[in-house]
Structures are given as structure tokens and as C-alpha cells.
Write a protein that holds these residues in place. Structure first.
Motif, PDB file in Angstrom:
ATOM      1  N   GLY A  32       0.685  -1.259   0.102  1.00  0.00           N
ATOM      2  CA  GLY A  32      -0.219  -0.015   0.065  1.00  0.00           C
ATOM      3  C   GLY A  32       0.827   1.308  -0.061  1.00  0.00           C
ATOM      4  O   GLY A  32       0.374   2.390   0.573  1.00  0.00           O
ATOM      5  N   ARG A  33       1.875   1.180  -0.741  1.00  0.00           N
ATOM      6  CA  ARG A  33       2.749   2.339  -0.735  1.00  0.00           C
ATOM      7  C   ARG A  33       3.569   2.477  -2.098  1.00  0.00           C
ATOM      8  O   ARG A  33       3.729   1.427  -2.735  1.00  0.00           O
ATOM      9  CB  ARG A  33       3.591   2.695   0.221  1.00  0.00           C
ATOM     10  CG  ARG A  33       4.951   1.570   0.337  1.00  0.00           C
ATOM     11  CD  ARG A  33       5.632   1.414   1.597  1.00  0.00           C
ATOM     12  NE  ARG A  33       7.227   1.080   1.562  1.00  0.00           N
ATOM     13  CZ  ARG A  33       7.621   0.483   2.428  1.00  0.00           C
ATOM     14  NH1 ARG A  33       7.313   0.297   3.769  1.00  0.00           N
ATOM     15  NH2 ARG A  33       9.053   0.180   2.257  1.00  0.00           N
ATOM     16  N   GLU A  34       4.083   3.624  -2.405  1.00  0.00           N
ATOM     17  CA  GLU A  34       4.720   3.719  -3.705  1.00  0.00           C
ATOM     18  C   GLU A  34       6.166   3.089  -3.600  1.00  0.00           C
ATOM     19  O   GLU A  34       6.915   3.263  -2.629  1.00  0.00           O
ATOM     20  CB  GLU A  34       4.757   5.149  -4.064  1.00  0.00           C
ATOM     21  CG  GLU A  34       5.571   5.326  -5.493  1.00  0.00           C
ATOM     22  CD  GLU A  34       5.606   6.963  -5.559  1.00  0.00           C
ATOM     23  OE1 GLU A  34       6.332   7.220  -6.751  1.00  0.00           O
ATOM     24  OE2 GLU A  34       5.142   7.636  -4.841  1.00  0.00           O
ATOM     25  N   LEU A  35       6.497   2.415  -4.668  1.00  0.00           N
ATOM     26  CA  LEU A  35       8.098   1.771  -4.634  1.00  0.00           C
ATOM     27  C   LEU A  35       8.721   2.179  -5.948  1.00  0.00           C
ATOM     28  O   LEU A  35       8.472   1.639  -6.757  1.00  0.00           O
ATOM     29  CB  LEU A  35       7.907   0.330  -4.556  1.00  0.00           C
ATOM     30  CG  LEU A  35       7.491  -0.370  -3.338  1.00  0.00           C
ATOM     31  CD1 LEU A  35       7.393  -1.710  -3.406  1.00  0.00           C
ATOM     32  CD2 LEU A  35       8.532   0.052  -2.030  1.00  0.00           C
ATOM     33  N   PRO A  36       9.460   3.337  -5.756  1.00  0.00           N
ATOM     34  CA  PRO A  36       9.909   3.977  -7.023  1.00  0.00           C
ATOM     35  C   PRO A  36      11.382   2.972  -7.541  1.00  0.00           C
ATOM     36  O   PRO A  36      11.385   1.910  -6.803  1.00  0.00           O
ATOM     37  CB  PRO A  36      10.671   5.325  -6.429  1.00  0.00           C
ATOM     38  CG  PRO A  36      10.120   5.592  -5.255  1.00  0.00           C
ATOM     39  CD  PRO A  36       9.668   4.219  -4.708  1.00  0.00           C
ATOM     40  N   ASP A  37      11.523   3.250  -8.784  1.00  0.00           N
ATOM     41  CA  ASP A  37      12.591   2.412  -9.395  1.00  0.00           C
ATOM     42  C   ASP A  37      13.751   2.316  -8.371  1.00  0.00           C
ATOM     43  O   ASP A  37      13.991   3.490  -7.798  1.00  0.00           O
ATOM     44  CB  ASP A  37      12.889   2.930 -10.612  1.00  0.00           C
ATOM     45  CG  ASP A  37      11.734   2.561 -11.701  1.00  0.00           C
ATOM     46  OD1 ASP A  37      10.984   1.837 -11.295  1.00  0.00           O
ATOM     47  OD2 ASP A  37      11.969   2.896 -12.822  1.00  0.00           O
TER      48      ASP A  37
END
Length: 230
Positions: free
Chosen positions: A85-90
Motif C-alpha cells: 500500500g505504498r509507492e515503490l520507485p525504481d
């Protein structure tokens, strides 16, 4: 979807969240321009990472010829982004190459990829460590990641050059044996009795993994000998 490099990521020296005395470069961030990729040499005395400008703090367990580059699928990052439930950038998992349209975990040991003028060979699965747990800050993270069993792949540099985001990833060679990245991961974590199966990869098995298998075999022989004596 065309197989391509979504981003090339490098890390700088930062404090280790695992309370280690060694700094870490696990927090990778995308680089805008081309990045040089080269053979880093052995862990002891080598450059560590195969990417120019990338930092590796613990060269005893990370980096070197057989772990020069770490690749992870963007599709797998998306899975975990939904799960957590959270953003995972490259670069969130410490990968140097975030790839799209590439079945990284379905690759076979010894498989060769071409990115521009760079040739990379799949050598092993990534085994999660305490630093990875610390940077993720998710309760039970190592267990969850291990149960998922999609670890991404370590790569050896066969031909150096530069790589940048947007370049195609082409399959150059796929070995006939069926030993893949996921097999290597399971054999080194939850299904250690499968380690000898990896020898089916033959010459495509990296020396580092071969030594690990032989070490396990010797330990098993000692245990069997001890049981026989008793």
C-alpha cells in the motif's frame, strides 16, 4: 510489451539501517544519463559494483564478478507496491537495473542478455539480508519476500559498455538446462535439499554458487558421518 530498461540505478554511501558499522548503498536512485557498466573484479580488491558511481558497503557478501549487476522486474515492484500500500520507485529494492517486460525470475542460470553493446549473464538469485529488512521497515519482511520467491537476478558483465533507460533487452543465449533463478533462490532458502539440483546447470553455474553447493555437501557428509558413529 517490449523488454526494456526502465531505469538504471546507483546508490551512494549512507548509514546502514541494520545498525551495521558498514555504510550501505542499497538505496538506489535512477540516473538520467548513460551509466558505464564494467567487470568489477573479485570481491576482495575489486571495485565492488559493476556500475560506475554505485557504492557497495559490504564487499565481503555483495558485489564482485558474479554479482556485478542486480536486476529486478518493474512488474514485481508493482506487485509489492499493491501489497504494501505504498509507492515503490525504481531502485527501491536495491536493484541496479529496473526492467520492464522481462521475466527476470524466469531466466535460467547462464542466460545472456544484450543491452546496447553490453552483454550480461544471469548468475544467481538475490538472497535478502538484514540491510534489506532495515531499509524496507516492514514487519516480517524477509519472511514475506522469501515466501514470494521472486528475488530478481544477479548478473555478470561479459562485455562492458554503457546502459541507459529506454534501451531494449534482447535475449542472446538461453541454456537448455531448466535451472532458473527461482530454483536457485528456493534451493538457497526454503528448500536447501535442492542445492545439488543446481549442478544440472553445469558450466552455466557461477563459481560462487558452485562453492556454496560443495560446502553444503561437505557439511551433509559430516552430519551423516556423525550419525553413523553414534
Amino acid at each position: 510489451m517490449t523488454a526494456h530498461v526502465r531505469s538504471v540505478n546507483v546508490g551512494r554511501a549512507e548509514e546502514n539501517p541494520a545498525r551495521s558499522s558498514l555504510p550501505t548503498g542499497i538505496r538506489k536512485r535512477p540516473v538520467a544519463g548513460p551509466v558505464e557498466i564494467r567487470e568489477p573484479g573479485p570481491r576482495k580488491g575489486g571495485l565492488g559494483s559493476g556500475l560506475a558511481g554505485d557504492f557497495i558497503g559490504n564487499s565481503t557478501h555483495h558485489g564482485g564478478t558474479d554479482q556485478a549487476v542486480y536486476a529486478f522486474a518493474r512488474e514485481e515492484l508493482d506487485h509489492w507496491a499493491r501489497e504494501l500500500g505504498r509507492e515503490l520507485p525504481d531502485g527501491s529494492f536495491g536493484e541496479n537495473l529496473t526492467l520492464s517486460g522481462v521475466d527476470v525470475d524466469g531466466a535460467r542460470l547462464g542466460e545472456v542478455w544484450r543491452i546496447g553493446d553490453v552483454l550480461l549473464q544471469v548468475t544467481d538469485a538475490r538472497i535478502p539480508c538484514g540491510t534489506f529488512r532495515g531499509v524496507m521497515q516492514v514487519r516480517g519482511w524477509l519472511r514475506r519476500f522469501t515466501e514470494r520467491g521472486r528475488s530478481g537476478a544477479y548478473l555478470k558483465v561479459l562485455a562492458p559498455g554503457t546502459v541507459r533507460a529506454g534501451q531494449a533487452v534482447d535475449l542472446v543465449r538461453r541454456p537448455e538446462h531448466g535451472v532458473g533463478v527461482t530454483d536457485a533462490f528456493r534451493a538457497q532458502t526454503t528448500e536447501r535439499e535442492r542445492l545439488p539440483e543446481l549442478l544440472q546447470a553445469g558450466e552455466d553455474l557461477c563459481e560462487q554458487l558452485r562453492r556454496r553447493i560443495e560446502k553444503e555437501r561437505r557439511a551433509e557428509a559430516r552430519r551423516a558421518q556423525g550419525q553413523g558413529v553414534s
